[in-house]
Motif scaffolding. Sequence first.
Motif, PDB file in Angstrom:
ATOM      1  N   ALA A  10       0.834  -1.206   0.000  1.00 21.77           N
ATOM      2  CA  ALA A  10       0.000   0.000   0.000  1.00 21.77           C
ATOM      3  C   ALA A  10       0.867   1.254   0.000  1.00 21.77           C
ATOM      4  O   ALA A  10       0.566   2.231  -0.690  1.00 21.77           O
ATOM      5  CB  ALA A  10      -0.937  -0.007   1.202  1.00 21.77           C
ATOM      6  N   MET A  11       1.972   1.227   0.749  1.00 25.09           N
ATOM      7  CA  MET A  11       2.877   2.378   0.781  1.00 25.09           C
ATOM      8  C   MET A  11       3.475   2.612  -0.609  1.00 25.09           C
ATOM      9  O   MET A  11       3.508   3.745  -1.097  1.00 25.09           O
ATOM     10  CB  MET A  11       3.993   2.161   1.792  1.00 25.09           C
ATOM     11  CG  MET A  11       5.007   3.290   1.806  1.00 25.09           C
ATOM     12  SD  MET A  11       6.474   2.933   2.775  1.00 25.09           S
ATOM     13  CE  MET A  11       7.187   1.590   1.843  1.00 25.09           C
ATOM     14  N   MET A  12       3.934   1.550  -1.261  1.00 24.55           N
ATOM     15  CA  MET A  12       4.529   1.691  -2.592  1.00 24.55           C
ATOM     16  C   MET A  12       3.492   2.190  -3.616  1.00 24.55           C
ATOM     17  O   MET A  12       3.798   3.060  -4.432  1.00 24.55           O
ATOM     18  CB  MET A  12       5.124   0.356  -3.052  1.00 24.55           C
ATOM     19  CG  MET A  12       6.322  -0.083  -2.241  1.00 24.55           C
ATOM     20  SD  MET A  12       7.651   1.143  -2.202  1.00 24.55           S
ATOM     21  CE  MET A  12       8.123   1.178  -3.908  1.00 24.55           C
ATOM     22  N   LEU A  13       2.290   1.642  -3.550  1.00 23.82           N
ATOM     23  CA  LEU A  13       1.225   2.116  -4.445  1.00 23.82           C
ATOM     24  C   LEU A  13       0.924   3.587  -4.212  1.00 23.82           C
ATOM     25  O   LEU A  13       0.659   4.338  -5.162  1.00 23.82           O
ATOM     26  CB  LEU A  13      -0.045   1.289  -4.254  1.00 23.82           C
ATOM     27  CG  LEU A  13      -0.052  -0.072  -4.916  1.00 23.82           C
ATOM     28  CD1 LEU A  13      -1.282  -0.872  -4.479  1.00 23.82           C
ATOM     29  CD2 LEU A  13      -0.021   0.068  -6.424  1.00 23.82           C
ATOM     30  N   HIS A  14       0.978   4.003  -2.960  1.00 28.88           N
ATOM     31  CA  HIS A  14       0.714   5.394  -2.626  1.00 28.88           C
ATOM     32  C   HIS A  14       1.768   6.310  -3.249  1.00 28.88           C
ATOM     33  O   HIS A  14       1.437   7.351  -3.820  1.00 28.88           O
ATOM     34  CB  HIS A  14       0.686   5.568  -1.114  1.00 28.88           C
ATOM     35  CG  HIS A  14      -0.316   6.561  -0.644  1.00 28.88           C
ATOM     36  ND1 HIS A  14      -0.883   6.505   0.600  1.00 28.88           N
ATOM     37  CD2 HIS A  14      -0.864   7.640  -1.234  1.00 28.88           C
ATOM     38  CE1 HIS A  14      -1.718   7.510   0.743  1.00 28.88           C
ATOM     39  NE2 HIS A  14      -1.720   8.211  -0.372  1.00 28.88           N
ATOM     40  N   PHE A  15       3.042   5.920  -3.141  1.00 32.96           N
ATOM     41  CA  PHE A  15       4.100   6.714  -3.762  1.00 32.96           C
ATOM     42  C   PHE A  15       3.934   6.761  -5.280  1.00 32.96           C
ATOM     43  O   PHE A  15       4.103   7.815  -5.904  1.00 32.96           O
ATOM     44  CB  PHE A  15       5.487   6.177  -3.391  1.00 32.96           C
ATOM     45  CG  PHE A  15       5.996   6.704  -2.071  1.00 32.96           C
ATOM     46  CD1 PHE A  15       6.303   8.044  -1.899  1.00 32.96           C
ATOM     47  CD2 PHE A  15       6.188   5.843  -1.002  1.00 32.96           C
ATOM     48  CE1 PHE A  15       6.775   8.530  -0.692  1.00 32.96           C
ATOM     49  CE2 PHE A  15       6.659   6.314   0.215  1.00 32.96           C
ATOM     50  CZ  PHE A  15       6.964   7.665   0.364  1.00 32.96           C
ATOM     51  N   LEU A  16       3.599   5.627  -5.890  1.00 32.25           N
ATOM     52  CA  LEU A  16       3.374   5.594  -7.336  1.00 32.25           C
ATOM     53  C   LEU A  16       2.183   6.467  -7.732  1.00 32.25           C
ATOM     54  O   LEU A  16       2.213   7.166  -8.744  1.00 32.25           O
ATOM     55  CB  LEU A  16       3.157   4.154  -7.805  1.00 32.25           C
ATOM     56  CG  LEU A  16       4.394   3.268  -7.781  1.00 32.25           C
ATOM     57  CD1 LEU A  16       4.013   1.815  -8.069  1.00 32.25           C
ATOM     58  CD2 LEU A  16       5.436   3.756  -8.767  1.00 32.25           C
ATOM     59  N   PHE A  17       1.128   6.420  -6.922  1.00 31.18           N
ATOM     60  CA  PHE A  17      -0.063   7.240  -7.158  1.00 31.18           C
ATOM     61  C   PHE A  17       0.302   8.723  -7.139  1.00 31.18           C
ATOM     62  O   PHE A  17      -0.096   9.493  -8.017  1.00 31.18           O
ATOM     63  CB  PHE A  17      -1.120   6.925  -6.091  1.00 31.18           C
ATOM     64  CG  PHE A  17      -2.437   7.611  -6.299  1.00 31.18           C
ATOM     65  CD1 PHE A  17      -3.408   7.033  -7.094  1.00 31.18           C
ATOM     66  CD2 PHE A  17      -2.708   8.819  -5.683  1.00 31.18           C
ATOM     67  CE1 PHE A  17      -4.639   7.660  -7.281  1.00 31.18           C
ATOM     68  CE2 PHE A  17      -3.930   9.453  -5.855  1.00 31.18           C
ATOM     69  CZ  PHE A  17      -4.892   8.871  -6.662  1.00 31.18           C
ATOM     70  N   LEU A  18       1.094   9.126  -6.135  1.00 30.22           N
ATOM     71  CA  LEU A  18       1.487  10.531  -6.023  1.00 30.22           C
ATOM     72  C   LEU A  18       2.401  10.947  -7.174  1.00 30.22           C
ATOM     73  O   LEU A  18       2.292  12.060  -7.694  1.00 30.22           O
ATOM     74  CB  LEU A  18       2.171  10.789  -4.683  1.00 30.22           C
ATOM     75  CG  LEU A  18       1.256  10.698  -3.464  1.00 30.22           C
ATOM     76  CD1 LEU A  18       2.068  10.826  -2.179  1.00 30.22           C
ATOM     77  CD2 LEU A  18       0.169  11.752  -3.514  1.00 30.22           C
ATOM     78  N   TYR A  82       5.475  10.553   5.534  1.00 22.46           N
ATOM     79  CA  TYR A  82       6.563  10.201   4.616  1.00 22.46           C
ATOM     80  C   TYR A  82       7.130  11.375   3.818  1.00 22.46           C
ATOM     81  O   TYR A  82       8.252  11.298   3.328  1.00 22.46           O
ATOM     82  CB  TYR A  82       6.093   9.151   3.600  1.00 22.46           C
ATOM     83  CG  TYR A  82       5.832   7.802   4.188  1.00 22.46           C
ATOM     84  CD1 TYR A  82       6.868   7.014   4.661  1.00 22.46           C
ATOM     85  CD2 TYR A  82       4.538   7.300   4.267  1.00 22.46           C
ATOM     86  CE1 TYR A  82       6.628   5.759   5.199  1.00 22.46           C
ATOM     87  CE2 TYR A  82       4.291   6.048   4.797  1.00 22.46           C
ATOM     88  CZ  TYR A  82       5.346   5.282   5.257  1.00 22.46           C
ATOM     89  OH  TYR A  82       5.097   4.044   5.783  1.00 22.46           O
ATOM     90  N   ILE A  83       6.368  12.438   3.640  1.00 21.35           N
ATOM     91  CA  ILE A  83       6.798  13.471   2.695  1.00 21.35           C
ATOM     92  C   ILE A  83       7.089  14.808   3.379  1.00 21.35           C
ATOM     93  O   ILE A  83       8.194  15.325   3.248  1.00 21.35           O
ATOM     94  CB  ILE A  83       5.753  13.618   1.569  1.00 21.35           C
ATOM     95  CG1 ILE A  83       5.687  12.287   0.804  1.00 21.35           C
ATOM     96  CG2 ILE A  83       6.098  14.772   0.652  1.00 21.35           C
ATOM     97  CD1 ILE A  83       4.678  12.215  -0.276  1.00 21.35           C
ATOM     98  N   GLU A  84       6.097  15.349   4.097  1.00 24.80           N
ATOM     99  CA  GLU A  84       6.328  16.634   4.768  1.00 24.80           C
ATOM    100  C   GLU A  84       7.407  16.489   5.825  1.00 24.80           C
ATOM    101  O   GLU A  84       7.374  15.585   6.646  1.00 24.80           O
ATOM    102  CB  GLU A  84       5.039  17.137   5.425  1.00 24.80           C
ATOM    103  CG  GLU A  84       4.098  17.788   4.457  1.00 24.80           C
ATOM    104  CD  GLU A  84       2.879  18.368   5.137  1.00 24.80           C
ATOM    105  OE1 GLU A  84       2.781  18.346   6.375  1.00 24.80           O
ATOM    106  OE2 GLU A  84       2.004  18.841   4.403  1.00 24.80           O
ATOM    107  N   GLY A  85       8.360  17.384   5.775  1.00 22.83           N
ATOM    108  CA  GLY A  85       9.455  17.335   6.735  1.00 22.83           C
ATOM    109  C   GLY A  85      10.543  16.351   6.344  1.00 22.83           C
ATOM    110  O   GLY A  85      11.600  16.312   6.965  1.00 22.83           O
TER     111      GLY A  85
END
Length: 127
Positions: A10-18, A82-85
Amino acid sequence: MMYRLIGEAAMMLHFLFLAFMAVGGFLAWRRPRLIRAHLAVAAWGVASVVTGMECPLTVVEDWGRRNAGEQGLPPTGFIDHYIEGVIYPEEHTNLARLAVAALVLISWAGYLLRRRRAATPPPVNRK
């Protein structure tokens, strides 16, 4: 083990989605069929920012991690964790959102220009 894999997937899919949200319009320059998917992804991105909706991928990742005995995502969600900061300072969130919006709009403008150019027949050279 399976729950951890679900969380990681799910984390990897989320990064790919973004990533697709940011640059998918450029991919549509070569693969025009992708533009509809990119429009949907961009609409989801705008809706989630405006309304604060929780992404289903965040829910799945959190569920998988908690069931694997790990610490789940914080209540602030995927982007904050994962992204902000991490990729950009937290105080530049609006600038990062503006940069992604600019990328999307530029990609759409380029897509439309390429489609119009492809639809216009070349000029006839009469001598």
